[in-house]
Design a protein around this motif. Structure first.
Motif, PDB file in Angstrom:
ATOM      1  N   THR A  66      -5.599  21.667  17.088  1.00  0.00           N
ATOM      2  CA  THR A  66      -6.756  21.705  17.979  1.00  0.00           C
ATOM      3  C   THR A  66      -6.311  21.352  19.387  1.00  0.00           C
ATOM      4  N   GLN A  85     -10.987  15.244  25.506  1.00  0.00           N
ATOM      5  CA  GLN A  85     -10.990  16.691  25.270  1.00  0.00           C
ATOM      6  C   GLN A  85     -11.730  17.046  23.985  1.00  0.00           C
ATOM      7  N   LEU A  86     -11.608  16.220  22.946  1.00  0.00           N
ATOM      8  CA  LEU A  86     -12.380  16.466  21.727  1.00  0.00           C
ATOM      9  C   LEU A  86     -13.880  16.404  22.025  1.00  0.00           C
ATOM     10  N   THR A 106     -15.298  17.091  24.869  1.00  0.00           N
ATOM     11  CA  THR A 106     -15.609  18.324  25.613  1.00  0.00           C
ATOM     12  C   THR A 106     -15.747  19.508  24.663  1.00  0.00           C
ATOM     13  N   LEU A 107     -14.941  19.527  23.604  1.00  0.00           N
ATOM     14  CA  LEU A 107     -15.013  20.610  22.611  1.00  0.00           C
ATOM     15  C   LEU A 107     -16.237  20.479  21.703  1.00  0.00           C
TER      16      LEU A 107
END
Length: 164
Positions: free
Chosen positions: A46, A103-104, A106-107
Motif C-alpha cells: 500500500t 498517508q493511510l 489520506t487514503l
C-alpha cells in the motif's frame, strides 16, 4: 530529512538497510527484506516509504493490506520498518511512522495493525485489543490503531509474503 515513496532505484538499498537493521534482532526471522521484495512483486505494498538524509536512504517502512473478516473499511499492516543501524535512535522511525500513518488517513484506511513493542508503538496510539488477534490468540504485542470507524474484531491475516 525527506520522507518519500520508494523508487525503483531504491530497491537494493531498502533490502540492504532492512537486512542490516534486523541482523542482530533476537526476534528476527531473517526474512524481513524478502517479505518486502515479495510484497513488491505481488503489488501488495500500500505504501513503501523511505527516509532520505543528504541524498542517502537511511530508513524504510512498508504498509500492506491485511484481512479481518467482517471489518469495516480497509485495514493495513505496518512492517517491516527499518533504520540503518548507525542512524537508529535519532527519530527517523518516528518520522516514517507519522508520514505513513498520515498517508493511510489520506487514503481513507480504517486502521492499521502491527506486531511490536507496546512501549514504542503506544506513543503513536497503537494499543492491544483482545478482540483483535493474530494467530488466533490475543497478545500484548499485537496492536491496532483505529483511523476511522469502529474497532475491527477477529483474527488478522497478513499477505502470504509474510510466510516467506
Amino acid at each position: 530529512m525527506e520522507i518519500r515513496a520508494e523508487r525503483p532505484a531504491d530497491v537494493a538499498t531498502i533490502s540492504a538497510i532492512t537486512t542490516a537493521a534486523f541482523k542482530t534482532a533476537p526476534y528476527s526471522s531473517g526474512t524481513e527484506a524478502r517479505i518486502i521484495e515479495n510484497l513488491r512483486a505481488a503489488q501488495a505494498l500500500t505504501l513503501s516509504l523511505v527516509a532520505i538524509d543528504q541524498d542517502d536512504i537511511v530508513g524504510h517502512v512498508a504498509f500492506s493490506p491485511v484481512g479481518i473478516p467482517g471489518a469495516e473499511g480497509d485495514w493495513h499492516g505496518l512492517g517491516p520498518i527499518s533504520i540503518s543501524p548507525d542512524r537508529q535512535g535519532r527519530g527517523i522511525g518516528t518520522l516514517l511512522m507519522r508520514a505513513g500513518l498520515d498517508q493511510l488517513r489520506t487514503l481513507g484506511a480504517a486502521g492499521c495493525v502491527l506486531l511490536g513493542d507496546p512501549g514504542y508503538y503506544g506513543r503513536f496510539g497503537f494499543e492491544s485489543d483482545p478482540n483483535l488477534t493474530y494467530g488466533g490468540a490475543p497478545s500484548p504485542y499485537f496492536q491496532r490503531l483505529i483511523l476511522v470507524g469502529p474497532p475491527a474484531k477477529g483474527d488478522v491475516t497478513y499477505h502470504p509474503a509474510f510466510g516467506a
